[in-house]
Design a protein around this motif. Structure first.
Motif, mmCIF file in Angstrom:
data_model
loop_
_atom_site.group_PDB
_atom_site.id
_atom_site.type_symbol
_atom_site.label_atom_id
_atom_site.label_comp_id
_atom_site.label_asym_id
_atom_site.label_seq_id
_atom_site.Cartn_x
_atom_site.Cartn_y
_atom_site.Cartn_z
ATOM 1 N N ALA A 32 0.816 -1.213 0.000
ATOM 2 C CA ALA A 32 0.000 0.000 0.000
ATOM 3 C C ALA A 32 0.849 1.261 0.000
ATOM 4 C CB ALA A 32 -0.934 -0.003 1.207
ATOM 5 N N THR A 33 2.075 1.168 0.528
ATOM 6 C CA THR A 33 2.955 2.339 0.585
ATOM 7 C C THR A 33 4.013 2.320 -0.513
ATOM 8 O OG1 THR A 33 4.370 1.197 2.205
ATOM 9 C CG2 THR A 33 2.639 2.635 3.070
ATOM 10 N N ASP A 34 3.927 1.362 -1.424
ATOM 11 C CA ASP A 34 4.849 1.295 -2.559
ATOM 12 C C ASP A 34 4.637 2.519 -3.455
ATOM 13 O OD1 ASP A 34 6.049 0.536 -5.148
ATOM 14 O OD2 ASP A 34 6.212 -1.460 -4.267
ATOM 15 N N SER A 35 5.711 3.014 -4.045
ATOM 16 C CA SER A 35 5.604 4.189 -4.917
ATOM 17 C C SER A 35 4.752 3.910 -6.146
ATOM 18 C CB SER A 35 7.002 4.638 -5.358
ATOM 19 O OG SER A 35 7.669 3.596 -6.056
ATOM 20 N N ARG A 36 4.559 2.627 -6.472
ATOM 21 C CA ARG A 36 3.734 2.266 -7.628
ATOM 22 C C ARG A 36 2.248 2.212 -7.298
ATOM 23 N NH1 ARG A 36 6.286 -3.377 -8.786
ATOM 24 N NH2 ARG A 36 6.256 -3.320 -6.502
#
Length: 231
Positions: free
Chosen positions: A151-155
Motif C-alpha cells: 500500500a505504501t509502494d511508490s507504484r
C-alpha cells in the motif's frame, strides 16, 4: 524527537482505542460491541492515526512493523530502538489509563477479566494451543507487512494506504481474536499484559517472537517477490 513522540502518541491511541473497546464496551451485549466492534476499533485507530501522524513518523505503532520495514529496506536500523521504545512506552501508558478507567467499575479485576491480554491454551478465547497461536500470529503479521509494503509502494495509488492498512488490521482481528485475542503487535500486548501480570506476562514472549518473525517473513516476501527493481 517529533517522530518518536508521534509514535508514542499513536501507539497510545491504538492501545487505548482498540483494547478499550474490548475492556469497556464488549462486556455490554446490548451495545452491540462484539468481535466485529473490537476489530473495527483497532482498524479505525490505525486509520485515524495514519492520517494524523503518517507524514511525521510513518505511523508504525508496532515494533514488529518497524523491524519488518527495516528487513524490507524501508527503514534505517539506527531508528529501530528509539521507535520500539516509544511504541512500548505509549502502549504501557495507554494500558495504565485504561486500567484507571476500568477500575472505576465495582468488582473489576484485571487478572480475572483478562484485560484484553493475548494468550494461548486456557487463556486463548477459543482454547487454541500454543502451536496454533504461534502459526496464527506469524501468518497474520506476515500478511499485514505485505499489505503495508504494498500500500505504501511508490507504484501504488497515492493517499489510500491508511484505508488499506486499517481494513487489513480489521480483517486480521476478525480472523484471530478467537485464537489469541489478536496481537500482531508486541507493544499492544505489553501495554495491557503488565497490568494483568501472572499468566499474561508469562505468555508475553510469544507475542513478541511470533509477530517479529512474521513481519520479517512478510517483508522478505514483498521485497523479493513483489517489489520493484529499485527495492
Amino acid at each position: 524527537m517529533n517522530r518518536y513522540l508521534a509514535e508514542l502518541f499513536g501507539t497510545f491511541w491504538l492501545v487505548l482505542g482498540g483494547c478499550g473497546s474490548a475492556v469497556l464496551a464488549a462486556g455490554f451485549p446490548e451495545l452491540g460491541i462484539g468481535f466485529l466492534g473490537v476489530a473495527l476499533a483497532f482498524g479505525l485507530t490505525v486509520l485515524t492515526m495514519a492520517f494524523a501522524i503518517g507524514h511525521i513518523s510513518g505511523c508504525h505503532l508496532n515494533p514488529a512493523v518497524s523491524i519488518g520495514l527495516w528487513a524490507g529496506g524501508r527503514f534505517e536500523a539506527k531508528e529501530l530502538l528509539p521507535y520500539i521504545i516509544a511504541q512500548v512506552v505509549g502502549g504501557v501508558l495507554a494500558g495504565g489509563v485504561l486500567y484507571l478507567i476500568a477500575s472505576g467499575q465495582a468488582g473489576f479485576d484485571a487478572t480475572a477479566s483478562g484485560f484484553a491480554s493475548n494468550g494461548y491454551g486456557e487463556h486463548s478465547p477459543g482454547g487454541y494451543t500454543l502451536t496454533a497461536a504461534l502459526v496464527c500470529e506469524i501468518v497474520m503479521t506476515a500478511m499485514f507487512l505485505i499489505v503495508i509494503m504494498g500500500a505504501t509502494d511508490s507504484r501504488a495509488p497515492q493517499g489510500f494506504a491508511p484505508i488499506a492498512i486499517g481494513l487489513c488490521l480489521t480483517l486480521i482481528h476478525l480472523i484471530s481474536i478467537p485464537v489469541t485475542n489478536t496481537s500482531v503487535n508486541p507493544a499492544r500486548s505489553t501495554g495491557v499484559a503488565l497490568y494483568v501480570g501472572e499468566w499474561a506476562t508469562a505468555q508475553l514472549w510469544l507475542f513478541w517472537v511470533a509477530p517479529i518473525i512474521g513481519a520479517v517473513i512478510g517483508a522478505w516476501i514483498y521485497r523479493s517477490l513483489l517489489g520493484s527493481n529499485s527495492d
